[in-house]
Scaffold this motif. Structure first.
Motif, short mmCIF file in Angstrom:
data_model
loop_
_atom_site.label_atom_id
_atom_site.label_comp_id
_atom_site.label_asym_id
_atom_site.label_seq_id
_atom_site.Cartn_x
_atom_site.Cartn_y
_atom_site.Cartn_z
N HIS A 191 11.04 -2.96 -6.97
CA HIS A 191 12.36 -2.91 -6.31
C HIS A 191 12.23 -2.69 -4.81
CE1 HIS A 191 15.34 -3.30 -9.51
NE2 HIS A 191 14.55 -2.60 -10.30
N ARG A 192 11.29 -1.85 -4.41
CA ARG A 192 11.11 -1.64 -2.97
C ARG A 192 10.57 -2.89 -2.30
NH1 ARG A 192 8.85 4.59 -2.20
NH2 ARG A 192 10.55 5.60 -3.36
N LEU A 193 9.67 -3.59 -2.98
CA LEU A 193 9.15 -4.84 -2.41
C LEU A 193 10.24 -5.90 -2.35
CD1 LEU A 193 6.70 -6.41 -1.38
CD2 LEU A 193 6.17 -7.02 -3.76
N ARG A 194 11.12 -5.95 -3.36
CA ARG A 194 12.22 -6.91 -3.34
C ARG A 194 13.14 -6.68 -2.14
NH1 ARG A 194 17.02 -8.00 -3.27
NH2 ARG A 194 17.46 -5.80 -2.98
N ALA A 195 13.47 -5.40 -1.89
CA ALA A 195 14.34 -5.08 -0.77
C ALA A 195 13.68 -5.44 0.56
CB ALA A 195 14.69 -3.59 -0.80
N TRP A 196 12.39 -5.18 0.66
CA TRP A 196 11.65 -5.50 1.90
C TRP A 196 11.60 -7.00 2.11
CZ3 TRP A 196 6.96 -8.01 2.94
CH2 TRP A 196 6.43 -7.80 4.22
N CYS A 197 11.34 -7.77 1.05
CA CYS A 197 11.28 -9.22 1.15
C CYS A 197 12.65 -9.80 1.50
CB CYS A 197 10.79 -9.83 -0.16
SG CYS A 197 9.04 -9.56 -0.51
N ALA A 198 13.71 -9.24 0.91
CA ALA A 198 15.06 -9.74 1.18
C ALA A 198 15.44 -9.54 2.64
CB ALA A 198 16.06 -9.03 0.28
N ASP A 199 14.96 -8.48 3.24
CA ASP A 199 15.23 -8.23 4.66
C ASP A 199 14.40 -9.16 5.54
OD1 ASP A 199 16.39 -6.47 6.83
OD2 ASP A 199 14.25 -6.14 7.19
N ARG A 200 13.18 -9.45 5.14
CA ARG A 200 12.27 -10.25 5.96
C ARG A 200 12.53 -11.75 5.79
NH1 ARG A 200 7.59 -8.23 8.16
NH2 ARG A 200 6.16 -9.77 9.07
N TRP A 201 12.80 -12.17 4.55
CA TRP A 201 13.04 -13.59 4.25
C TRP A 201 14.39 -13.71 3.51
CZ3 TRP A 201 7.95 -11.75 2.77
CH2 TRP A 201 6.94 -12.10 3.67
N ASP A 205 0.81 -1.22 0.00
CA ASP A 205 0.00 0.00 0.00
C ASP A 205 0.85 1.27 0.00
OD1 ASP A 205 -2.80 1.04 0.23
OD2 ASP A 205 -2.00 1.95 2.06
N ARG A 206 2.12 1.15 0.35
CA ARG A 206 2.97 2.34 0.50
C ARG A 206 3.39 2.96 -0.84
NH1 ARG A 206 5.48 -0.88 4.84
NH2 ARG A 206 4.75 -0.02 6.83
N VAL A 207 3.43 2.15 -1.91
CA VAL A 207 3.96 2.63 -3.18
C VAL A 207 2.95 2.34 -4.29
CG1 VAL A 207 5.88 2.60 -4.79
CG2 VAL A 207 6.29 2.11 -2.38
N ALA A 208 2.58 3.36 -5.03
CA ALA A 208 1.66 3.16 -6.15
C ALA A 208 2.29 2.26 -7.21
CB ALA A 208 1.27 4.51 -6.76
N ALA A 209 1.45 1.42 -7.83
CA ALA A 209 1.95 0.52 -8.87
C ALA A 209 0.93 0.46 -10.01
CB ALA A 209 2.19 -0.87 -8.30
N GLN A 269 14.22 -11.33 -6.81
CA GLN A 269 14.73 -10.59 -7.95
C GLN A 269 13.62 -9.76 -8.59
OE1 GLN A 269 16.87 -13.01 -10.80
NE2 GLN A 269 17.55 -14.43 -9.21
N VAL A 270 14.03 -8.75 -9.35
CA VAL A 270 13.10 -7.95 -10.14
C VAL A 270 13.37 -8.20 -11.61
CG1 VAL A 270 12.38 -5.61 -10.80
CG2 VAL A 270 12.77 -6.18 -8.38
N GLY A 304 7.91 -3.68 -14.10
CA GLY A 304 8.72 -4.54 -13.26
C GLY A 304 7.88 -5.60 -12.58
N SER A 305 8.49 -6.78 -12.38
CA SER A 305 7.83 -7.90 -11.72
C SER A 305 8.76 -8.45 -10.63
CB SER A 305 7.51 -9.02 -12.71
OG SER A 305 6.73 -8.56 -13.79
N LEU A 306 8.18 -8.93 -9.55
CA LEU A 306 8.94 -9.60 -8.50
C LEU A 306 8.92 -11.09 -8.76
CD1 LEU A 306 10.40 -9.25 -5.69
CD2 LEU A 306 8.21 -9.92 -4.67
N ILE A 307 10.10 -11.72 -8.78
CA ILE A 307 10.18 -13.15 -9.03
C ILE A 307 11.09 -13.80 -7.99
CG2 ILE A 307 9.77 -12.89 -11.51
CD1 ILE A 307 12.75 -13.34 -11.98
N ALA A 308 10.86 -15.10 -7.76
CA ALA A 308 11.69 -15.88 -6.84
C ALA A 308 11.42 -17.35 -7.13
CB ALA A 308 11.39 -15.55 -5.38
N THR A 309 12.33 -18.21 -6.69
CA THR A 309 12.16 -19.64 -6.95
C THR A 309 12.69 -20.47 -5.80
OG1 THR A 309 12.63 -21.45 -8.49
CG2 THR A 309 14.33 -19.78 -8.22
N HIS A 310 11.99 -21.58 -5.55
CA HIS A 310 12.47 -22.61 -4.64
C HIS A 310 12.91 -23.84 -5.42
CE1 HIS A 310 11.38 -20.64 -0.94
NE2 HIS A 310 10.09 -20.66 -1.18
#
Length: 386
Positions: A27-37, A13-17, A43-44, A52-58
């Motif tokens: 990019h802001r969500l990526r940084a926040w996720c990297a700090d939390r998990w 909610d903090r950043v318009a998309a 990656q973006v 831009g899209s946020l992506i990750a893989t297990h």
């Protein structure tokens, strides 16, 4: 999980998309996720001028898909033509089980559930895509950019608000543009225009015939599988608001059309044009040119009802909610599930049901408990579906 969901929703909610301009938010969500998990490599994936899209893989497992963009930008004054309001939109808030905010239905609520589910899973991929909402342009969407850059998964879960059941069949969609063109004139000399008084003065004739066409189109719905038909007029234009003393030569009407059955856009446009010409032949619009153009968005597509991802989703739904997913026909919402299916990916869609917030329909209200239930289903399917 509830706290993770709330924290994620506040971050979103903090950043318009707005569509096509999600890069800063990603990019802001990526940084926040990297700090939390920090155990996950977030990656973006950038696409287009500002997308831009946020992506990750297990590793192995299905793709869990939702999108970052909202249908509208709350800070864009032009959106008042749709929302009817220029007042600032209040930030996200929580009241007991209810969470209320802008863009929760499309699609921050499901996106938050997908992100939290992925963070707690041991398998699968995550894609929170930019440009996930339908819009008229030729730019590459986030899901297309992802599929162009990565091997397609065997199966996918679309986390998006919808009916309270599972969707494995979604309709296609297209835009129709109707143009009625006469001759321009001057408002102080109405007879100088063709038709007299200007084409806009006779828009009612065109709109009435479009309503008749829409009624016939919907009545012909064969209701294939889970899907149905829908049609609506989304925009009407003509002339210049800053120069209304000039009578414009052209009237433009834009429609959004949904079809769960196979529909050929060009044939649909041609038939509508013929119908409008016949209707206008005995009216002051008789000397106007009438043209209808179709712009396909996507074709309807279905995943087999016995595909592994659908079977697993049914079992997860049964265990979470204590009953099988209800049957559904006539669904008219089209999402990027059709894009995934067109690439050969078995896809199922499920997500929460928002309602308009009291006092401001630009905001949605969701049940946090229900959102957590969907997050649990997403997490289970990430670990169970190949």
């Amino acid at each position: 999980m509830r706290q993770h969901l709330l924290d994620t929703l506040h971050q979103l909610d903090r950043v318009a998309a707005p569509r096509g301009k999600e890069r800063v938010a990603a990019h802001r969500l990526r940084a926040w996720c990297a700090d939390r998990w920090p155990h996950i490599d977030w990656q973006v994936l950038e696409h287009g001028p500002e997308g831009g899209s946020l992506i990750a893989t297990h590793g192995a497992g299905p793709l869990l898909y939702s999108h970052l963009d909202t249908s509208l930008d709350p800070g864009d004054p032009a959106n008042a033509q749709v929302t009817g309001s220029t007042a600032p939109v209040a930030p996200l808030d929580a009241d007991g089980d209810d969470i209320t905010g802008f863009g929760l239905g499309v699609a921050r609520g499901p996106a938050a559930a997908a992100l939290v589910a992925f963070a707690g899973a041991a398998s699968g991929r995550l894609l929170l895509a930019g440009s996930g909402t339908h819009r008229r342009d030729s730019a590459v969407t986030g899901v297309e950019a992802y599929l162009d850059a990565h091997p397609p998964p065997r199966s996918a879960l679309v986390a998006k608000s919808g009916p309270p059941t599972l969707l494995w069949h979604e309709p296609g969609a297209l835009y129709l543009t109707v143009r009625v063109t006469g001759r321009s004139g001057a408002a102080m000399a109405p007879a100088s225009a063709t038709p007299p008084g200007g084409v806009l003065a006779h828009a009612g004739t065109v709109l009435d015939e479009l309503d008749r066409w829409r009624t016939a189109y919907l009545a012909a719905d064969p209701r294939e599988g889970q899907t149905g038909r829908a049609c609506g007029i989304g925009a009407i234009g003509g002339g210049r608001p800053d120069k209304p003393d000039l009578l414009p030569a052209a009237l433009r009407i834009d429609l959004y059309v949904v079809a769960g059955d196979p529909v050929e856009p060009a044939v649909l446009a041609s038939g509508l044009a013929d119908r409008l010409r016949t209707r206008c032949a005995d009216t002051p619009l008789r000397d106007c040119a009438i043209d209808v153009r179709a712009e396909p968005v996507a074709a309807a597509a279905a995943t087999p009802a016995d595909a592994p991802v659908v079977t697993a989703a049914r079992a997860a739904w049964q265990d979470e909610f204590g009953a099988p997913p209800p049957p559904l026909t006539g669904w008219t919402g089209s999402t990027d599930g059709v894009v995934l299916r067109a690439r050969g990916v078995d896809t199922v869609r499920l997500g929460p049901q928002p309602r308009p917030a009291d006092g401001d329909p630009r905001r949605d209200t969701l049940s946090l408990a229900r959102l957590a239930a969907y997050a649990r289903i997403y997490r289970r399917l990430l670990d169970e579906v190949p």
